[in-house]
Design an enzyme around this catalytic site. Structure first.
Site, mmCIF file in Angstrom:
data_model
loop_
_atom_site.group_PDB
_atom_site.id
_atom_site.type_symbol
_atom_site.label_atom_id
_atom_site.label_comp_id
_atom_site.label_asym_id
_atom_site.label_seq_id
_atom_site.Cartn_x
_atom_site.Cartn_y
_atom_site.Cartn_z
ATOM 1 N N ASP A 93 0.852 -1.181 0.000
ATOM 2 C CA ASP A 93 0.000 0.000 0.000
ATOM 3 C C ASP A 93 0.893 1.238 0.000
ATOM 4 O O ASP A 93 2.102 1.141 0.140
ATOM 5 C CB ASP A 93 -0.977 -0.019 1.177
ATOM 6 C CG ASP A 93 -0.276 0.027 2.529
ATOM 7 O OD1 ASP A 93 0.936 0.285 2.571
ATOM 8 O OD2 ASP A 93 -0.955 -0.209 3.541
ATOM 9 N N SER A 94 0.279 2.401 -0.168
ATOM 10 C CA SER A 94 1.072 3.618 -0.380
ATOM 11 C C SER A 94 1.489 4.285 0.914
ATOM 12 O O SER A 94 2.324 5.192 0.902
ATOM 13 C CB SER A 94 0.265 4.615 -1.210
ATOM 14 O OG SER A 94 -0.863 5.055 -0.461
ATOM 15 N N GLY A 95 0.897 3.885 2.036
ATOM 16 C CA GLY A 95 1.154 4.566 3.303
ATOM 17 C C GLY A 95 0.134 5.632 3.616
ATOM 18 O O GLY A 95 0.105 6.170 4.725
ATOM 19 N N GLY A 96 -0.726 5.926 2.658
ATOM 20 C CA GLY A 96 -1.713 6.987 2.850
ATOM 21 C C GLY A 96 -2.667 6.728 4.000
ATOM 22 O O GLY A 96 -2.952 7.633 4.795
ATOM 23 N N PHE A 97 -3.148 5.497 4.127
ATOM 24 C CA PHE A 97 -4.124 5.202 5.178
ATOM 25 C C PHE A 97 -3.518 5.447 6.556
ATOM 26 O O PHE A 97 -4.148 6.023 7.436
ATOM 27 C CB PHE A 97 -4.616 3.753 5.070
ATOM 28 C CG PHE A 97 -5.563 3.364 6.172
ATOM 29 C CD1 PHE A 97 -6.899 3.728 6.106
ATOM 30 C CD2 PHE A 97 -5.122 2.664 7.280
ATOM 31 C CE1 PHE A 97 -7.779 3.389 7.128
ATOM 32 C CE2 PHE A 97 -5.988 2.317 8.302
ATOM 33 C CZ PHE A 97 -7.320 2.682 8.218
ATOM 34 N N ASP A 147 -3.107 8.301 -1.825
ATOM 35 C CA ASP A 147 -4.389 8.984 -1.789
ATOM 36 C C ASP A 147 -4.718 9.353 -0.352
ATOM 37 O O ASP A 147 -4.098 8.883 0.589
ATOM 38 C CB ASP A 147 -5.504 8.106 -2.378
ATOM 39 C CG ASP A 147 -5.857 6.932 -1.472
ATOM 40 O OD1 ASP A 147 -4.955 6.428 -0.766
ATOM 41 O OD2 ASP A 147 -7.021 6.524 -1.443
ATOM 42 N N GLN A 189 -12.122 6.783 -4.529
ATOM 43 C CA GLN A 189 -12.672 7.301 -3.277
ATOM 44 C C GLN A 189 -14.044 7.933 -3.545
ATOM 45 O O GLN A 189 -14.609 7.760 -4.612
ATOM 46 C CB GLN A 189 -11.694 8.301 -2.655
ATOM 47 C CG GLN A 189 -10.393 7.681 -2.142
ATOM 48 C CD GLN A 189 -10.572 6.926 -0.831
ATOM 49 O OE1 GLN A 189 -11.667 6.865 -0.250
ATOM 50 N NE2 GLN A 189 -9.479 6.337 -0.340
ATOM 51 N N GLY A 216 -11.460 3.899 1.358
ATOM 52 C CA GLY A 216 -12.390 4.689 2.149
ATOM 53 C C GLY A 216 -13.622 3.931 2.601
ATOM 54 O O GLY A 216 -14.639 4.554 2.949
ATOM 55 N N ASP A 266 -7.913 -7.361 1.698
ATOM 56 C CA ASP A 266 -6.843 -7.448 2.696
ATOM 57 C C ASP A 266 -7.363 -6.867 4.001
ATOM 58 O O ASP A 266 -8.286 -6.042 4.002
ATOM 59 C CB ASP A 266 -5.607 -6.659 2.258
ATOM 60 C CG ASP A 266 -5.744 -5.181 2.594
ATOM 61 O OD1 ASP A 266 -5.220 -4.759 3.641
ATOM 62 O OD2 ASP A 266 -6.409 -4.452 1.828
ATOM 63 N N CYS A 304 -12.462 -28.510 11.328
ATOM 64 C CA CYS A 304 -11.363 -27.756 10.710
ATOM 65 C C CYS A 304 -10.151 -28.655 10.522
ATOM 66 O O CYS A 304 -9.780 -29.406 11.429
ATOM 67 C CB CYS A 304 -11.002 -26.549 11.568
ATOM 68 S SG CYS A 304 -9.614 -25.578 10.922
ATOM 69 N N CYS A 306 -7.029 -27.535 9.867
ATOM 70 C CA CYS A 306 -5.767 -26.813 10.048
ATOM 71 C C CYS A 306 -4.882 -27.520 11.074
ATOM 72 O O CYS A 306 -5.352 -28.323 11.884
ATOM 73 C CB CYS A 306 -6.013 -25.361 10.456
ATOM 74 S SG CYS A 306 -6.382 -25.106 12.207
ATOM 75 N N CYS A 309 -6.098 -27.168 14.790
ATOM 76 C CA CYS A 309 -7.256 -27.961 15.189
ATOM 77 C C CYS A 309 -6.974 -29.461 15.145
ATOM 78 O O CYS A 309 -7.601 -30.236 15.870
ATOM 79 C CB CYS A 309 -8.456 -27.622 14.314
ATOM 80 S SG CYS A 309 -9.101 -25.953 14.640
ATOM 81 N N HIS A 335 -4.726 -20.691 12.611
ATOM 82 C CA HIS A 335 -6.119 -21.111 12.401
ATOM 83 C C HIS A 335 -6.900 -20.061 11.618
ATOM 84 O O HIS A 335 -7.615 -20.385 10.666
ATOM 85 C CB HIS A 335 -6.814 -21.364 13.740
ATOM 86 C CG HIS A 335 -8.293 -21.565 13.595
ATOM 87 N ND1 HIS A 335 -8.861 -22.778 13.254
ATOM 88 C CD2 HIS A 335 -9.331 -20.684 13.682
ATOM 89 C CE1 HIS A 335 -10.171 -22.641 13.166
ATOM 90 N NE2 HIS A 335 -10.491 -21.378 13.419
#
Length: 368
Positions: A93-97, A147, A189, A216, A266, A304, A306, A309, A335
């Site tokens: 990601d760009s770091g904006g968030f 952004d 956005q 957003g 994500d 499950c 995994c 489990c 898990h």
């Protein structure tokens, strides 16, 4: 083109679709959930363990890697793939968030964002050009434009001004982007306003990015509003390019997002709640650190498959967490990632067999 999307199958009764995302470090089957490796690692997991789970792609964070260890260090190591020993695709990601969630620790201008490091308080300025320079150095397969991610609720006029500035920043990001082996995705956005989403999208579509994200969202708005935004926005996005819903990782939102045609997701939530002793199951959430599980000698989830489990019980995992043992957090993280990766695999199967509507109905018959 560094990254291309191949549409394989569309569900006849919903917007869900299966595709293949071709990148320099391998092909990703979509729809896909991307675990977040903020600082070049998915917390508590080794790359080999992620591979064993079937994880196809991870996300890392530009802001954090810029501050520590520094993008030049990563570049000297041969890029982020070599630095973190991950042979498969990476999205940064760009770091904006992170910067725009700082509130009074940052100042926004037309040129970029002035902010103070959460590590040592030092002052930094992140421009669209620097955001791209950092991601070029990291060498991720997919980079994101810088952004602003406005909060919810947010004034209509502010959102309009913000998206117009975002569009100007997107143009600057295109000009600054140098790597031919890295794709640059745009971010649409506009808050919860359908007309602003369309305005943002139409401007970015003219720039012809290889992929489009919806930013957003999942920032405090009711889930129903988020689904409405998807219904307004996804239909005008290109069929031959991937659609990425940023910051969404609850199972119900993944299923609803897939039903509306989203390809990529994500979120830090699945690994973050795992470190707090909370796990995901087909019926919802289970907080294994609670006292009621002290003598519960059953798996986290009965059916499950995994590693956790198959080998450990709720009582033992609760004991580890209460005792502060790292293994407990590793087992809950494993898990949760297995749960989401299996959910996406099953969803892809359902789409290929044109029964995603039934899959969704069955999912919500269990999920609380």
């Amino acid at each position: 083109m560094a990254v291309t999307y191949q549409l394989i199958k569309r569900c006849s009764k919903t917007g869900a679709r299966v595709g293949k995302l071709h990148t320099p470090h391998g092909t990703v089957d979509t729809p896909v959930f991307m675990p977040v490796g903020t600082q070049g690692t998915v917390k508590a997991m080794t790359p080999e363990e992620l591979e064993a789970l079937g994880i196809q792609i991870v996300l890392s964070n530009t802001y954090h890697l810029y501050l520590r260890p520094g993008h030049q260090v990563v570049e000297e190591a041969g890029g982020l793939h070599k630095f973190m020993n991950w042979k498969h695709p990476i999205l940064t990601d760009s770091g904006g968030f992170q910067i725009f969630s700082m509130g009074n620790l940052r100042k926004l201008t037309e040129e970029g964002a002035l902010f103070r490091s959460h590590i040592d308080g030092s002052e930094h300025f992140l421009s669209p050009e620097l955001a791209i320079e950092i991601q070029n150095s990291l060498g991720s397969d997919i980079a994101m434009v810088l952004d602003e991610c406005p909060p919810y609720p947010c004034d209509y006029e502010y959102l309009k001004e913000s998206l117009e500035r975002n569009n100007r920043w997107a143009e600057r990001c295109i000009k600054a982007h140098k790597r031919k082996d890295q794709a640059l995705f745009a971010i649409i956005q506009g808050g919860v306003y359908g007309d602003l989403r369309r305005e943002s999208g139409e401007a970015l579509l003219k720039m012809d990015f290889p992929g489009y994200a919806l930013g957003g969202l999942s920032v405090g708005e009711p889930k129903g509003l988020m689904y409405e935004v998807l219904e307004h926005t996804v239909p005008f996005l290109p069929q031959d390019k991937p659609r990425y819903l940023m910051g969404v990782g609850t199972a119900d939102c993944l299923v609803e997002g897939m039903a509306r045609g989203i390809d990529m997701f994500d979120c830090v939530m699945p690994t973050r709640i795992a470190r707090n002793g909370r796990v995901m199951t087909r019926e919802g959430y289970l907080t294994v650190r609670n006292a009621e599980y002290a003598r519960d000698h059953t798996p986290l989830e009965e059916d499950c498959s995994c590693y956790t489990c198959r080998n450990y019980t709720r009582a033992y995992i609760r004991h580890l967490i209460k005792a502060g043992e790292i293994l407990g957090l590793r087992l809950t993280t494993l898990h949760n990632l297995h749960y989401l990766n299996t959910l996406m695999f099953q969803a892809r199967e359902a789409i290929m067999e044109d029964r995603f509507d039934k899959f969704k109905e069955r999912f919500f018959s269990y999920y609380k």
